[in-house]
Design a protein around this motif. Structure first.
Motif, PDB file in Angstrom:
ATOM      1  N   PHE B 213       2.256 -12.735  19.379  1.00 23.85           N
ATOM      2  CA  PHE B 213       3.588 -12.878  18.805  1.00 23.85           C
ATOM      3  C   PHE B 213       3.977 -14.347  18.655  1.00 23.85           C
ATOM      4  N   SER B 214       3.490 -15.184  19.558  1.00 20.29           N
ATOM      5  CA  SER B 214       3.844 -16.606  19.484  1.00 20.29           C
ATOM      6  C   SER B 214       3.364 -17.231  18.176  1.00 20.29           C
ATOM      7  N   GLU B 215       2.226 -16.772  17.662  1.00 23.27           N
ATOM      8  CA  GLU B 215       1.737 -17.289  16.374  1.00 23.27           C
ATOM      9  C   GLU B 215       2.652 -16.854  15.238  1.00 23.27           C
ATOM     10  N   LEU B 216       3.036 -15.580  15.251  1.00 25.93           N
ATOM     11  CA  LEU B 216       3.936 -15.099  14.208  1.00 25.93           C
ATOM     12  C   LEU B 216       5.269 -15.835  14.274  1.00 25.93           C
ATOM     13  N   ASP B 217       5.714 -16.113  15.482  1.00 22.96           N
ATOM     14  CA  ASP B 217       6.956 -16.858  15.674  1.00 22.96           C
ATOM     15  C   ASP B 217       6.841 -18.251  15.050  1.00 22.96           C
ATOM     16  N   ALA B 218       5.710 -18.890  15.237  1.00 22.14           N
ATOM     17  CA  ALA B 218       5.523 -20.233  14.682  1.00 22.14           C
ATOM     18  C   ALA B 218       5.528 -20.195  13.152  1.00 22.14           C
ATOM     19  N   LEU B 219       4.934 -19.156  12.579  1.00 23.61           N
ATOM     20  CA  LEU B 219       4.929 -19.047  11.119  1.00 23.61           C
ATOM     21  C   LEU B 219       6.311 -18.678  10.590  1.00 23.61           C
ATOM     22  N   ALA B 220       7.024 -17.833  11.340  1.00 27.74           N
ATOM     23  CA  ALA B 220       8.384 -17.480  10.925  1.00 27.74           C
ATOM     24  C   ALA B 220       9.285 -18.715  10.934  1.00 27.74           C
ATOM     25  N   ALA B 221       8.991 -19.639  11.837  1.00 25.61           N
ATOM     26  CA  ALA B 221       9.779 -20.883  11.860  1.00 25.61           C
ATOM     27  C   ALA B 221       9.645 -21.626  10.538  1.00 25.61           C
ATOM     28  N   VAL B 222       8.450 -21.594   9.959  1.00 26.53           N
ATOM     29  CA  VAL B 222       8.243 -22.245   8.657  1.00 26.53           C
ATOM     30  C   VAL B 222       9.033 -21.513   7.570  1.00 26.53           C
ATOM     31  N   LEU B 223       9.070 -20.184   7.653  1.00 25.84           N
ATOM     32  CA  LEU B 223       9.851 -19.421   6.667  1.00 25.84           C
ATOM     33  C   LEU B 223      11.320 -19.829   6.727  1.00 25.84           C
ATOM     34  N   GLY B 224      11.819 -20.048   7.928  1.00 29.36           N
ATOM     35  CA  GLY B 224      13.199 -20.480   8.063  1.00 29.36           C
ATOM     36  C   GLY B 224      13.396 -21.911   7.583  1.00 29.36           C
ATOM     37  N   GLU B 225      12.441 -22.751   7.927  1.00 32.01           N
ATOM     38  CA  GLU B 225      12.504 -24.172   7.529  1.00 32.01           C
ATOM     39  C   GLU B 225      12.528 -24.327   6.012  1.00 32.01           C
ATOM     40  N   ARG B 226      11.799 -23.448   5.304  1.00 29.33           N
ATOM     41  CA  ARG B 226      11.747 -23.540   3.843  1.00 29.33           C
ATOM     42  C   ARG B 226      12.884 -22.742   3.180  1.00 29.33           C
ATOM     43  N   GLY B 227      13.802 -22.188   3.998  1.00 28.87           N
ATOM     44  CA  GLY B 227      15.004 -21.600   3.419  1.00 28.87           C
ATOM     45  C   GLY B 227      14.991 -20.103   3.270  1.00 28.87           C
ATOM     46  N   ILE B 247      10.856  -3.303  15.038  1.00 28.23           N
ATOM     47  CA  ILE B 247      12.188  -3.664  14.532  1.00 28.23           C
ATOM     48  C   ILE B 247      12.813  -4.716  15.445  1.00 28.23           C
ATOM     49  N   ASP B 248      12.671  -4.517  16.738  1.00 32.49           N
ATOM     50  CA  ASP B 248      13.244  -5.480  17.681  1.00 32.49           C
ATOM     51  C   ASP B 248      12.564  -6.849  17.567  1.00 32.49           C
ATOM     52  N   GLN B 249      11.249  -6.843  17.395  1.00 30.49           N
ATOM     53  CA  GLN B 249      10.551  -8.122  17.200  1.00 30.49           C
ATOM     54  C   GLN B 249      11.033  -8.824  15.927  1.00 30.49           C
ATOM     55  N   LEU B 250      11.125  -8.056  14.851  1.00 29.52           N
ATOM     56  CA  LEU B 250      11.567  -8.648  13.585  1.00 29.52           C
ATOM     57  C   LEU B 250      12.997  -9.163  13.698  1.00 29.52           C
ATOM     58  N   ALA B 251      13.824  -8.406  14.403  1.00 31.72           N
ATOM     59  CA  ALA B 251      15.211  -8.848  14.573  1.00 31.72           C
ATOM     60  C   ALA B 251      15.263 -10.172  15.321  1.00 31.72           C
ATOM     61  N   ASP B 252      14.455 -10.306  16.348  1.00 28.05           N
ATOM     62  CA  ASP B 252      14.426 -11.566  17.091  1.00 28.05           C
ATOM     63  C   ASP B 252      14.005 -12.723  16.182  1.00 28.05           C
ATOM     64  N   LEU B 253      12.990 -12.484  15.365  1.00 27.34           N
ATOM     65  CA  LEU B 253      12.536 -13.537  14.447  1.00 27.34           C
ATOM     66  C   LEU B 253      13.617 -13.841  13.406  1.00 27.34           C
ATOM     67  N   SER B 254      14.261 -12.796  12.921  1.00 30.65           N
ATOM     68  CA  SER B 254      15.312 -12.991  11.916  1.00 30.65           C
ATOM     69  C   SER B 254      16.443 -13.845  12.466  1.00 30.65           C
ATOM     70  N   LEU B 255      16.870 -13.527  13.682  1.00 30.10           N
ATOM     71  CA  LEU B 255      17.989 -14.271  14.273  1.00 30.10           C
ATOM     72  C   LEU B 255      17.576 -15.693  14.650  1.00 30.10           C
TER      73      LEU B 255
END
Lengths: 68, 556
Positions: B213-227, B247-255
């Motif tokens: 999950f930590s890898e997905l989190d790092a990639l999601a950070a880029v999605l947020g960084e790019r808007g 759903i809970d994992q995705l929600a955490d990444l979304s927030l």
């Protein structure tokens, strides 16, 4: 709106073994008992998967049985 | 002088507002006016009296990555009114990919999307490695708009090579993946896709599944960084508890990263009737926290067709069958005639000889099947032959050169009375068509027509305006597609003209138009008169035009 209680789970850390995960998730249990419980609660990993029991980094691993 | 003027139709503008009779004027790819009456000439005029004029439909879950290289219309999606597609789902895209890794990707596409091998060798020249190169190769030929995702499995494969589906990434490798994702987003990808369920042609989990999950989190950070870029996942949809965990994992990444997320598919089934209610209850809770976790649901029931001429999704839980069906034809015929092989295949079907899995299969017809058998169930045929179902399937197929197609009809998600309200739920994202995938198993085209014929006209679960909104402006907003999804001044001129009384989908039929004479199931469009993409008519009078106005969609 508060989140309702759902079945608890953990995810493996990088290169974490099943033994380490079971010990982390169920620290009060002897290791063999913890392993047995984790296996029994996660048939998507230990029953349905080929090869059986291959723990993947992305897995959801339940640490309790289904809620009633 | 306008480029296009659409006169006198019932304009359903995608906002959900009641339709109104109006003219729509288009210039230089944009809508310039929507008024009760517009004066002025036009290079092309479409008379739309008695028809609905709506924004083009947007399909948010497709696998047209490969097909778009030889078919810029993603046929027949475009003739159904689909003017924008999202390829690259489920962790698979066609870039970024090093040339040395192409064979690995082809194997995954064959397994997951049922694309014939010739699709990768005969239909296009594979010239690119990075995402910008893929865009340069595909964009000039587009008739439909494209909002592509970049696949997590490919990003892993690029950075980690053969270790991509063996181990966790190091910190340096994750950093390299982030850079590669940034480059792909900057080259036109609208987000990232990952998969928690798919396997390759050898039955081994695809690379994205080896990522903690930590890898997905790092990639999601880029999605947020790019808007606010999208993260799409395919979860373990067969199990509600796991789906809720996702759903809970995705929600955490979304927030955490301020991004939208979506997961697909969500199916209704008589066997698990509480699946969708429980899933949606959790989605509602997470939206109330401010997270964006959009479930995607398809409109069509689950029907699977197959013959033993090709591998099929139907045999997904029988790896031995899949291996045999993937053999070259002569080898496969020999295997199916070899008792030492078929005895093991039959054993895999269980002690009932495959009855539970196969007895309700129906002979489709239209191929080498004897006419007397068309419409019969395999259970009936097996009893006549005094064979088990699985044995009858093999033997009947062998007797006719394997060219006997069966359909497994209504395998779930087929109760209109239950599904209508689910589709109408304000947090349900209508999509998950899988357009361009599972070619030899079912037609992934016409879900939009089926939405109108089944859930608007027949069941009344959604109004015409609500249905249009669901597959136009809602989709554009969820995905952040700039200037798409509305018929309003300044918006991109993606327009569909259709007959609300007849729009629907045709019967499923085989079509042999894939490279290497490959077969796929398709459905023709019904009731769609004209389709306009970026201000140019691409479909009219039942024919495609030569215009190539499609482009990569921008994100807002």
């Amino acid at each position: 709106m508060p989140l309702s209680r759902q079945r608890r789970f953990v995810t493996p850390g990088p290169e974490e073994t099943l033994e380490a995960l079971a010990a982390r998730a169920l620290p009060e249990e002897p290791l063999e008992a913890a392993l047995e419980r984790v296996r029994g609660w996660n048939l998507h990993i230990f029953g349905m998967r080929q090869p059986r029991g291959l723990l993947l980094g992305s897995d959801v691993v339940f640490v309790e049985p289904p809620l009633a | 002088m306008f480029d296009v003027l659409i006169r006198g139709g019932l304009v359903v503008d995608g906002s959900g507002a009641p339709g109104r009779v109006a003219d729509v004027a288009v210039n230089e790819g944009r809508i310039v006016a929507v008024e009760p009456h517009i004066d002025g000439g036009a290079r092309r005029t479409l008379e739309a009296a008695g028809r609905v004029v709506s924004p083009g439909f947007i399909d948010p879950h497709t696998h047209f990555d490969v097909q778009l290289l030889w078919d810029g219309a993603a046929k027949p999606a475009l003739e159904h009114g689909v003017t924008a597609v999202v390829p690259g789902n489920c962790s698979l895209s066609l870039a970024p990919l090093k040339a040395k890794d192409r064979a690995a990707l082809v194997g995954m596409f064959q397994q997951i999307e049922e694309l014939p091998p010739a699709a990768f060798t005969e239909a296009f020249e594979w010239t690119w490695e990075d995402f910008a190169g893929y865009r340069a190769a595909v964009e000039p030929g587009l008739q439909v708009n494209v909002a592509p995702l970049v696949g997590h499995s490919l990003i892993r494969l690029w950075v980690m090579g053969a270790d991509a589906n063996r181990r966790a990434a190091t910190a340096d490798e994750i950093s390299a993946m982030q850079d590669l994702l940034r480059a792909s987003l900057d080259a036109g990808a609208v987000g990232l896709s990952t998969s928690f369920i798919d396997v390759d042609e050898n039955g081994r989990p695809v690379p994205s599944r080896f990522a903690p999950f930590s890898e997905l989190d790092a990639l999601a950070a880029v999605l947020g960084e790019r808007g606010e870029r999208m993260l799409q996942v395919v979860p373990e949809f067969y199990d509600t508890d796991i789906t809720i965990a996702r759903i809970d994992q995705l929600a955490d990444l979304s927030l955490r990263h301020g991004i939208p997320t979506t997961f697909s598919p969500v199916f209704d089934s008589r066997l698990t009737p509480d699946n969708v209610p429980r899933t949606m209850a959790r989605v509602e809770e997470q939206f109330a926290r401010g997270a964006r976790v959009w479930p995607q649901m398809q409109t069509r029931p689950i029907d699977i067709s197959f013959s033993l001429l090709r591998p099929s999704l139907f045999f997904g839980r029988l790896p031995r069958w899949v291996r045999v069906l993937r053999q070259p034809l002569e080898t496969r015929l020999a295997s199916l005639r070899d008792p030492s092989v078929t005895d093991r295949m039959l054993a895999d079907c269980g002690p009932d000889g495959g009855a539970a899995m196969m007895s309700e299969l129906v002979v489709r017809g239209g191929d080498a099947a004897p006419a007397a058998l068309v419409g019969m169930t395999l259970g009936e045929i097996a009893r006549q032959r005094d064979e088990s179902c699985a044995r009858a399937l093999i033997n009947l197929s062998l007797e006719h050169g394997l060219d006997v197609a069966f359909v497994a009809a209504s395998r779930g998600h087929d109760d209109t009375g239950r599904i209508g309200p689910m589709l109408a739920h304000p947090l349900m994202h209508i999509g998950a068509s899988d357009g361009g995938a599972h070619l030899a198993s079912f037609a992934t085209y016409g879900d939009t027509g089926y939405l109108f014929s089944e859930f608007v006209r027949k069941a009344g679960a959604l109004t015409l305006e609500a249905a249009v909104k669901k597959i136009t402006s809602d989709t554009a907003q969820i995905w952040g597609l700039k200037d798409r999804g509305r018929l309003a001044r300044g918006q991109a001129a993606d327009v569909v003209v259709f007959d609300p009384a007849t729009i629907g989908r045709g019967e499923e039929r085989p079509e042999f138009d894939m490279p290497g004479d490959g077969m796929r199931y398709v459905r023709d469009a019904i009731g769609v008169d004209a389709v306009v993409v970026n201000g140019q008519i691409v479909r009219e009078g039942g024919r495609y035009t030569d215009a190539r106005p499609g482009e990569f969609c921008g994100v807002s």
